[in-house]
Design an enzyme around this catalytic site. Structure first.
Site, short mmCIF file in Angstrom:
data_model
loop_
_atom_site.label_atom_id
_atom_site.label_comp_id
_atom_site.label_asym_id
_atom_site.label_seq_id
_atom_site.Cartn_x
_atom_site.Cartn_y
_atom_site.Cartn_z
CG HIS A 195 -0.88 0.03 2.77
ND1 HIS A 195 -0.14 1.08 2.48
CD2 HIS A 195 -0.21 -0.64 3.41
CE1 HIS A 195 0.23 1.77 4.20
NE2 HIS A 195 0.83 0.14 4.63
CG ASP A 212 2.27 1.28 7.89
OD1 ASP A 212 1.98 0.52 7.10
OD2 ASP A 212 1.87 1.00 8.84
CD GLU A 246 -3.10 -1.26 5.33
OE1 GLU A 246 -3.44 -2.06 5.98
OE2 GLU A 246 -2.84 0.15 5.27
CD GLU A 247 -1.83 3.32 7.56
OE1 GLU A 247 -2.32 2.30 8.85
OE2 GLU A 247 -0.68 2.56 7.16
CG ASP A 273 1.93 -2.70 5.69
OD1 ASP A 273 2.74 -2.69 5.37
OD2 ASP A 273 0.49 -3.79 5.28
CG HIS A 351 0.08 4.02 12.76
ND1 HIS A 351 -0.99 2.64 12.53
CD2 HIS A 351 0.27 3.91 11.37
CE1 HIS A 351 -1.31 2.18 11.75
NE2 HIS A 351 -0.71 2.74 10.64
#
Ligand SMILES: *[C@@H]1O[C@H](CO)[C@@H](O)[C@H](O)[C@H]1NC(C)=O
Ligand SMILES: *[C@@H]1O[C@H](CO)[C@@H](O)[C@H](O)[C@H]1NC(C)=O
Length: 387
Positions: A195, A212, A246-247, A273, A351
């Protein structure tokens, strides 16, 4: 007040999955508008959490749910994914036996391209799927794929390749690079996925997303480059997917899977991922996810690691709706997921603004390259070679 109401609504969700409500509080309400984002935080979304009937919640409540570690599909636009009778060839994954064909292609792999590509890809303020910079990063990635195709692909191979944007209504599109196979009968396509979007736990803050999933994005791009450099003409069609959103609850991959369901045979889908992190003091290994995946395909991946990689595999789990392979599983296709380590040893900076290449020497391009080997081996062992 609005914020309190949203917390109350979320409490029932959170209690049901026994996640403590101990997160920090949002600095904004549902009517919040952030410059550079096109996002209505009060919009109602239908969210699917493991073992529960789907629940309606606002975009803001979705943010809170994610902060509490709740994993979900946002099924607002794909409610019937998985209900169409599946169209699929009988999947069988024999033991790897194309060693002489795979090994020369592995020699084409390098950390040079991934390093340059990821440096740029992680320089956007955020690749959030609803942000202007998320759209810009997507256009950059699309153009980079096109450049690599014309730089490394032979004329005959380029004639078999199409690069397309799978459009979504939120701005950042998914990207698909397809190499048409030579087989004249429909024996299923192969999909290698990652992603492209990133997010901060507070989505309006910077999110370089180096690991990520910038790492997975450039890992599969390097595999694509090496296959082109080796003039790989597959028998079976092969697609590389860079999903958007995706998130946001696997939005992009669900939309693509929905478009394929009942129409396209997918022999196997392999998700990458987070491929960069080797936690200090741990053994370098490939995390093989064993929950919510296709088990024969997962066993096949282990054999590929044993045959072609310089590091061993380790089994690990990551939970419901953990990454885009879950959308393909929901559609009834065999899918698998490999990650940088055991889930417990994976990068804790994701994140956040600290998900950068240069945050630590635990971020390893050599480690990423092992995953590029895995994607090449997957493509050649299952795709066959026609030239
Ligand atoms: C590997 O095995 C498969 C089926 O078991 C066969 O179709 C394929 O031709 C074999 N490949 C090589 C390189 O021997
Ligand atoms: C690849 O194959 C598909 C399906 O057969 C076809 O529609 C498409 O035009 C082909 N693309 C290229 C670049 O040959």
């Amino acid at each position: 007040m609005k914020y309190l109401l949203s917390l109350v609504a979320l409490a029932s969700v959170a209690n049901a999955v026994a996640v403590p409500l101990d997160g920090e509080q949002a600095p904004f309400g549902v009517d919040y508008k952030h410059p550079g984002f096109d996002w209505d935080l009060s919009a109602q979304r239908l969210v699917q959490i493991e073992g529960q009937a789907p629940v309606w919640m606002t975009e803001l409540e979705k943010i809170h749910a994610k902060q509490r570690g709740i994993k979900f599909f946002d099924i607002t636009d794909t409610r019937d994914l998985g209900t169409v009778p599946r169209l699929q060839v009988k999947a069988s994954f024999p033991s790897p036996n194309a060693t002489e064909k795979v090994k020369p292609i592995l020699k084409k792999l390098s950390t040079k391209g991934p390093r340059e590509n990821l440096k740029h890809f992680s320089s956007f303020r955020t690749r959030h799927y609803r942000s202007d910079t998320g759209r810009q990063s997507q256009l950059w990635l699309r153009d980079r794929i096109a450049e690599i195709t014309s730089e490394w692909g032979s004329k005959s191979l380029q004639n078999r390749i199409s690069i397309s944007e799978f459009t979504h209504n939120w701005g950042q599109n998914s990207i698909i690079a397809r190499i048409n196979g030579s087989s004249t009968h429909d024996d299923g396509v192969l999909i290698i996925g990652a992603h492209q979007d990133s997010t901060n736990m507070w989505p309006f803050l910077p999110a370089p997303g180096a690991d990520d999933d910038g790492s997975g994005s450039v890992t599969i791009l390097e595999s694509y480059r090496a296959l082109l450099a080796a003039d790989f003409h597959p028998e079976r069609s092969l697609e590389f997917h860079w999903y958007s959103a995706e998130e946001g609850g696997l939005l992009g991959s669900q939309a693509v899977a929905k478009a394929y369901e009942g129409r396209v045979n997918v022999l196997a889908m392999s998700q990458f991922d987070m491929t960069a992190w080797v936690k200090r003091g741990t053994r370098e290994e490939v995390g093989i996810i064993t929950d919510f995946v296709d088990l024969p395909l997962t066993e096949f991946n282990k054999q590929l690691v044993d045959t072609y990689l310089d590091i061993p595999w380790v089994e690990t789990k990551c939970g419901y709706a953990c990454s885009d392979h879950a959308s393909w599983a929901k559609a009834g296709y065999p899918s698998s997921f490999t990650i940088e380590s055991t889930f417990g040893n994976s990068n804790q900076n994701i994140h956040s603004a600290k998900d950068r290449i240069d945050v630590s020497d635990e971020f390893s391009f050599d480690h990423m390259l092992e995953f590029s080997k895995l994607a090449v081996a997957f493509a050649v062992e299952l795709g066959g070679i026609s030239n």
